[in-house]
Design an enzyme around this catalytic site. Structure first.
Site, PDB file in Angstrom:
ATOM      1  N   ASP A  40      -5.038  -9.180  -5.815  1.00 43.13           N
ATOM      2  CA  ASP A  40      -5.755 -10.432  -5.641  1.00 43.13           C
ATOM      3  C   ASP A  40      -6.162 -10.629  -4.178  1.00 43.13           C
ATOM      4  O   ASP A  40      -5.370 -10.347  -3.267  1.00 43.13           O
ATOM      5  CB  ASP A  40      -4.839 -11.580  -6.087  1.00 43.13           C
ATOM      6  CG  ASP A  40      -5.527 -12.922  -6.117  1.00 43.13           C
ATOM      7  OD1 ASP A  40      -6.518 -13.071  -6.853  1.00 43.13           O
ATOM      8  OD2 ASP A  40      -5.080 -13.833  -5.392  1.00 43.13           O
ATOM      9  N   GLU A  48       4.446   8.104  -4.707  1.00 45.15           N
ATOM     10  CA  GLU A  48       5.843   8.510  -4.936  1.00 45.15           C
ATOM     11  C   GLU A  48       6.116   8.719  -6.419  1.00 45.15           C
ATOM     12  O   GLU A  48       7.129   9.339  -6.784  1.00 45.15           O
ATOM     13  CB  GLU A  48       6.791   7.425  -4.412  1.00 45.15           C
ATOM     14  CG  GLU A  48       6.780   7.254  -2.908  1.00 45.15           C
ATOM     15  CD  GLU A  48       7.585   6.038  -2.456  1.00 45.15           C
ATOM     16  OE1 GLU A  48       7.595   5.761  -1.243  1.00 45.15           O
ATOM     17  OE2 GLU A  48       8.213   5.364  -3.324  1.00 45.15           O
TER      18      GLU A  48
END
Length: 563
Positions: free
Chosen positions: A217, A268
């Site tokens: 956002d 990751e």
């Protein structure tokens, strides 16, 4: 002429490139505990519906603890579920149910601001000026003899001033804090390393729970030049976001260092987590948000802002596909979301406008009371289906807002006493707010006494108009000619287009667009009124009736061409 976005072999890590993503506004989707508010278990109960629809992912608007000063975008706790919507265990069950159907999960992340109930902000209010707690936010002394005037004249997106004065712990009038949006949404200070580390923790928290990606956002607003001498900035409206000049509050180059950190976290995981930026910026600046070293994808709102016009659509599509090819990203396409007037209504407004509820046509209609009688609902829906059929055939990911698969119209005629959007209260008479596209979905055409149209057993938090009955999912379920059936067929067929991101424009003129996708698929969109010829072949999908040789006006067809 052909346009080709980057075309890697599709792997699990690439699922987002051409995904059909269904946006869920949780408080208005489905209510499992009959308290009038949609919840996490309500979403889980509708997983079979979502699977049958044929989407690839859901995007959940905020479901975090919140006072709902801005529909959940005022977050109290980034690593929890609003108790009115459920628990973390409910969330885990929902993710498992969606994943079992092959549906990925994207969640909203709101990094520009917290709520004023967040533990950090409460600590800042209880701490003295200059404390570490206040350094997490943007506090400044006021002007005037006693600091009674705001630090400068900047205004909030939601209207009124962008500064709010606090009361110090000793009870005296104190400093002012900055809020781009509602006063209940204090902006974070992204020059503070503690903010960076905490959001990395949040990204890992949800990724570890199986979340596949994030919608970011206000992605363009995190880094700010808070030099108070920028006092000539009289207003901060959306129009400013599209200027190419240096702006103190929007789209600053240094914001991309934040997303480089986030990308390292995403990578990751196997597959890497995805992200898409909500960045209302000049089109030439959007690529930075969508870079592989950053978020990877950015919302393209260009079609959402366009009129129903062949020339505008072609220019927008060509430009965005070229931009995607240059950056290695894939484009995004969207017509409706939780912030704009539904496109089935926009395309049927009295003046025929289509500018996302941001243009004058939409505002005038809403401010007149949003009378459904003033909308040509049949024409609006016909054009909306034509536009959607065109969108779903494009390379890139397609975003669908809950209820558009039902052909749902905007609920514009909400009584003032029932409205919830802060833009209405802060700009009354200028902005009517976004409640009309957030009214809970109608699932069944005949409500039980005192309940809603299948949303839940005890009404809905925003009133559902009586005419919602004809749009209810249950009403359309067994109707092969319904809007719901059209979306299901389109999304099912769309999977055949996803092996490649190539598009070739074919000769067309006037109000007609014609392009080909690999495998002999042709897409013809007729933006005019008169019928046009279709290429020879099998009509796989048509947004309106066709005899196989002619495509009527305001409609789109997919044809498996024989030559």
């Amino acid at each position: 002429m052909s346009t080709t976005a980057s075309n890697p072999a599709h792997t699990d890590a690439d699922w987002w490139r051409q995904a059909a993503v269904y946006q869920i506004y949780p408080r208005s989707f489905a209510d499992a505990n009959s308290d009038g508010l949609g919840d996490i278990r309500g979403i889980t109960s509708r997983v079979p519906y979502l699977a049958k629809l044929g989407i690839d992912a859901v995007w959940l608007s905020p479901f975090y603890p919140s006072a709902l000063a801005d529909g959940g975008y005022d977050v109290d706790d980034y690593r929890n579920v609003d108790p009115r919507l459920g628990t973390l265990e409910d969330f885990d069950e929902m993710v498992a149910a969606l994943h079992a159907e092959g549906i990925r999960v994207i969640v909203d992340i709101v990094p520009n601001h917290t709520s004023d109930r967040h533990e950090w902000f409460l600590e800042a209010l209880a701490s003295p000026k200059g404390s570490a707690a206040r350094e997490r936010y943007i506090f400044r002394d006021g002007r005037g003899e006693d600091g009674e005037l705001p630090p400068n004249n900047w205004t909030s997106i939601f209207g009124g001033g962008a500064w709010e004065r606090i009361t110090e712990p000793d009870g005296t009038p104190g400093q002012w804090y900055f809020h781009l949006f509602a006063k209940e949404q204090p902006d974070l200070n992204w020059d503070n390393p503690e903010i960076h580390e905490d959001f990395l923790t949040t990204l890992r928290f949800w990724s570890d729970r199986g979340v596949d990606g994030f919608r970011v956002d206000v992605a363009h607003g995190l880094k700010k030049d808070m030099d108070l001498e920028h006092d000539d900035l009289e207003t901060i409206h959306r129009a400013d976001l599209f200027s190419m000049g240096e702006h103190p509050l929007w789209d600053r180059d240094e914001v991309h260092s934040i997303y480089a950190e986030w990308r390292r976290v995403f990578n990751e995981y196997n597959p890497p987590r995805t992200a898409v930026a909500e960045a209302w910026v000049h089109a030439d600046r959007r690529a930075k948000y969508a870079s592989p070293e950053g978020l990877g994808q950015a919302f393209n709102f260009d079609l959402l802002q366009a009129d129903f016009d062949a020339g505008q659509f072609r220019d927008i599509i060509a430009k965005n596909l070229a931009e995607a090819a240059a950056t290695g990203a894939s484009s995004t396409w969207v017509f409706s979301n939780h912030d704009v007037v539904r496109h089935a209504t926009r395309y049927g407004l009295p003046k025929g406008g289509g500018r996302g509820g941001l243009g004058q046509d939409g505002k005038d209609w809403l401010l007149r009371g949003g009378d459904p009688a003033e909308v040509d609902a049949e024409l609006g829906l016909r054009r909306a289906k034509a536009a959607t059929a065109l969108m779903l055939a494009l390379p890139g990911s397609a975003y669908i807002y809950q209820g558009e698969e039902l052909g749902l119209q905007e609920a514009g005629e909400i009584p003032d006493s029932e409205r919830q959007d802060p833009t209405f209260f802060r700009n009354k008479g200028i902005e009517i707010g976004r409640d009309g596209c957030r009214v809970p979905l109608p699932w069944e055409p005949a409500p039980a006494e005192g309940s809603s149209f299948g949303f839940g057993g005890n009404g809905s938090h925003l009133p559902q108009p009586a005419w919602f009955a004809e749009y209810a999912a249950g009403h359309q379920e067994d109707d092969a000619e319904s809007t719901l059936a059209f979306y299901r067929r389109a999304l099912s067929l769309r999977r055949g287009l996803q092996a490649d991101e190539h598009l070739e424009w074919l000769d067309s003129e006037g109000e007609v667009l014609h392009f080909a996708r690999p495998g002999g698929w042709h897409v013809v969109a007729n933006f005019g009124e008169a019928p046009v010829d279709l290429p020879e072949g099998e009509v796989l999908l048509a947004s309106a009736g066709t005899d196989g040789s002619k495509l009527p006006g305001n409609s789109t067809a997919w044809v498996l061409a024989t030559s």
